[in-house]
Design an enzyme around this catalytic site. Structure first.
Site, PDB file in Angstrom:
ATOM      1  N   SER A 204     -11.154  -0.354  -0.818  1.00  0.00           N
ATOM      2  CA  SER A 204      -9.857  -0.414  -0.135  1.00  0.00           C
ATOM      3  C   SER A 204     -10.000  -0.907   1.288  1.00  0.00           C
ATOM      4  O   SER A 204      -9.114  -1.595   1.814  1.00  0.00           O
ATOM      5  CB  SER A 204      -9.232   0.981  -0.072  1.00  0.00           C
ATOM      6  OG  SER A 204      -8.708   1.379  -1.288  1.00  0.00           O
TER       7      SER A 204
ATOM      8  N   ASP B 236       0.845  -1.187   0.000  1.00  0.00           N
ATOM      9  CA  ASP B 236       0.000   0.000   0.000  1.00  0.00           C
ATOM     10  C   ASP B 236       0.884   1.242   0.000  1.00  0.00           C
ATOM     11  O   ASP B 236       1.947   1.253  -0.616  1.00  0.00           O
ATOM     12  CB  ASP B 236      -0.913  -0.041   1.243  1.00  0.00           C
ATOM     13  CG  ASP B 236      -2.257   0.617   0.995  1.00  0.00           C
ATOM     14  OD1 ASP B 236      -2.296   1.863   0.989  1.00  0.00           O
ATOM     15  OD2 ASP B 236      -3.255  -0.101   0.816  1.00  0.00           O
TER      16      ASP B 236
ATOM     17  N   HIS C 200      -3.333   6.086   4.212  1.00  0.00           N
ATOM     18  CA  HIS C 200      -4.118   5.002   3.608  1.00  0.00           C
ATOM     19  C   HIS C 200      -3.682   3.637   4.117  1.00  0.00           C
ATOM     20  O   HIS C 200      -4.494   2.874   4.657  1.00  0.00           O
ATOM     21  CB  HIS C 200      -3.999   5.079   2.089  1.00  0.00           C
ATOM     22  CG  HIS C 200      -4.959   4.197   1.346  1.00  0.00           C
ATOM     23  ND1 HIS C 200      -4.646   2.919   0.972  1.00  0.00           N
ATOM     24  CD2 HIS C 200      -6.216   4.427   0.905  1.00  0.00           C
ATOM     25  CE1 HIS C 200      -5.682   2.385   0.329  1.00  0.00           C
ATOM     26  NE2 HIS C 200      -6.641   3.285   0.279  1.00  0.00           N
TER      27      HIS C 200
END
Length: 463
Positions: free
Chosen positions: A343, A98, A129
């Site tokens: 996600s 990621d 994130h």
């Protein structure tokens, strides 16, 4: 053993997306899986960018949130706590490929796996994130908080593969270089990161990033196909990938649902947008997003490769600043935005995989995937391109009594009824009897009339 084939693609987009309006998308076309070429597998190498990079934008800001004793809705919906007496994911290493995972007190034993964006070790998260994703997988419990990762005893390996805030120092316009966003990261660095993860002991790989491109354009992502094949078949790792967010990055056309007029049609024949690594369905467990009511989220990109679904809204997780929790971030325009997207559905499934693998260490990667699919809450039609075989159920995945190789069969809400029995032939006997009786009566009347004629003649003569 899986339902749908594989293929190729490009345009990895970091899935920090906001819910948008669902559209039926553009005109679809048939896609043909690219054959896996093991020769395209990236060789073993120390993680590093493919070219010199530099930071171009300020890092994203995740806003701190108040710690609450009640668990967030996604965790309550998945009900991980009911499984923890049986398994908490101990012994499993989940690689989070990621934007990096920041060190946090509630991610003990974080493993630096490398950095393909800059010169770090994977523990920097400039995009707010990767840390959110990692917390959903394995954040440890806290007596003051109702939030915890689904598999709190699993360990996280962080590999930074992409960033929207970094780019090449001397960027070249190359039509074959499919970037994550306007930042840095492509299908080649993702392939390299997958190999790095499984070669260093990851049993599960979470990829909350996706590359999209119109089906008509195609894409050369053979190295990524070779990497997921290597991870799944040679290293026996379960690859969990986000399905992608509609109208985010290159995922601009929604793939169509099942045509009610042609329910048996092959959905691969009407694909508008291809997504990778999601569409390597023989080797990847692809995850769509659902809302709290269980319906597919409007932003969730559909496709014939979608296998299962999990909640992708109402997300709470660990803050990338290394302290506390967060449920929103500041956009580049200063707007407060919630964390939503496939996600964040994917790591909930990765946590479930960790629970299953810890409970059933004898199962292969494909058997683990089959068990999770077989125990999901299937839609009425058995499978559809937005939720796949349905919403994942961690308790059922861990406790169901299934043979090791069980594969979910499509179950339909309707049943095939037998053809009705033909009506019996009409019985003509009553009509025959009635006609015969009528004929007999008529005959007797005629005979009676004929017999009376001589008597009438005699009577008339006497008169």
């Amino acid at each position: 053993m899986r339902v749908r084939p594989t293929v190729r693609s490009a345009t990895i987009a970091s899935l920090l997306a906001v819910a948008t309006t669902l559209s039926l998308g553009g005109v679809g076309s048939a896609v043909v899986p690219a054959p896996i070429d093991p020769g395209r597998l990236p060789g073993p190498a120390r993680p590093a960018p493919l070219a010199p990079t530099e930071q171009r934008n300020a890092c994203a800001v995740a806003l701190p949130s108040t710690v609450e004793p009640n668990g967030p809705l996604p965790q309550r919906a998945m009900d991980f706590e009911s499984v923890w007496p049986l398994t908490r994911g101990a012994g499993q290493t989940v690689a989070v490929i990621d934007t990096g995972v920041a060190r946090h007190p509630r991610l003990p034993g974080l493993i630096p796996g490398g950095d393909y964006v800059s010169t770090g070790d994977g523990t920097g998260d400039c995009d707010a994130h990767g840390t959110i994703v990692a917390g959903l997988v394995a954040a440890s419990t806290d007596p003051a908080s109702g939030f915890a990762g689904g598999a709190p005893d699993a360990r996280i390996m962080t590999i930074r593969q992409s960033s929207a805030n970094f780019s090449e120092a001397r960027r070249r316009d190359d039509p074959n270089d499919v970037q994550n966003t306007s930042g840095y990261g492509n299908t080649q660095t993702m392939a390299m990161a997958i190999r790095q993860a499984v070669d260093n002991g990851a049993t599960i790989v979470n990829i909350s990033e996706v590359a999209c491109r119109p089906a008509a354009d195609g894409i050369a992502d053979q190295s990524l196909g070779a990497a997921v094949h290597y991870a799944a078949t040679v290293k026996n790792a379960v690859i969990v990938a986000a399905a992608g967010n509609f109208r985010s990055g290159g995922c601009m056309a929604q793939n169509p649902g099942i045509d009610p007029l042609h329910p048996a049609a092959d959905p691969w024949d009407s694909v508008a947008t291809i997504a990778t690594p999601a569409w390597y369905d023989d080797y990847v467990l692809t995850v769509g997003s659902v809302d709290p009511d269980g319906a597919a989220s409007e932003f969730s990109l559909g496709g014939p490769w979608v296998d299962v679904a999990a909640p992708g809204t109402g997300i709470v997780s660990l803050s990338p600043d290394g302290t506390g929790e967060t449920r929103s971030w500041l956009s580049g325009q200063g707007q407060q935005m919630p964390f939503v997207g496939t996600s964040f559905a994917a790591p909930l499934v990765s946590a479930t995989v960790a629970l299953v693998r810890a409970r059933f260490p004898q199962l292969s990667a494909q058997q683990v995937i089959a068990r999770i699919e077989a125990t999901a809450h299937a839609p009425a039609e058995g499978w559809n391109p937005f939720v796949g075989r349905g919403v994942v159920d961690p308790t059922a995945a861990v406790t169901a009594d299934l043979p090791d190789g069980a594969v979910a069969e499509q179950v339909f809400a309707s049943a095939q009824l037998p053809n009705p029995e033909p009506p019996p032939s009409p019985d003509g006997r009553p009509r025959t009897v009635a006609l015969a009786a009528t004929a007999g009566i008529v005959t007797l009347v005629i005979l009676g009339v004929l017999a009376s004629l001589p008597l009438r003649r005699r009577s008339s003569r006497r008169d």
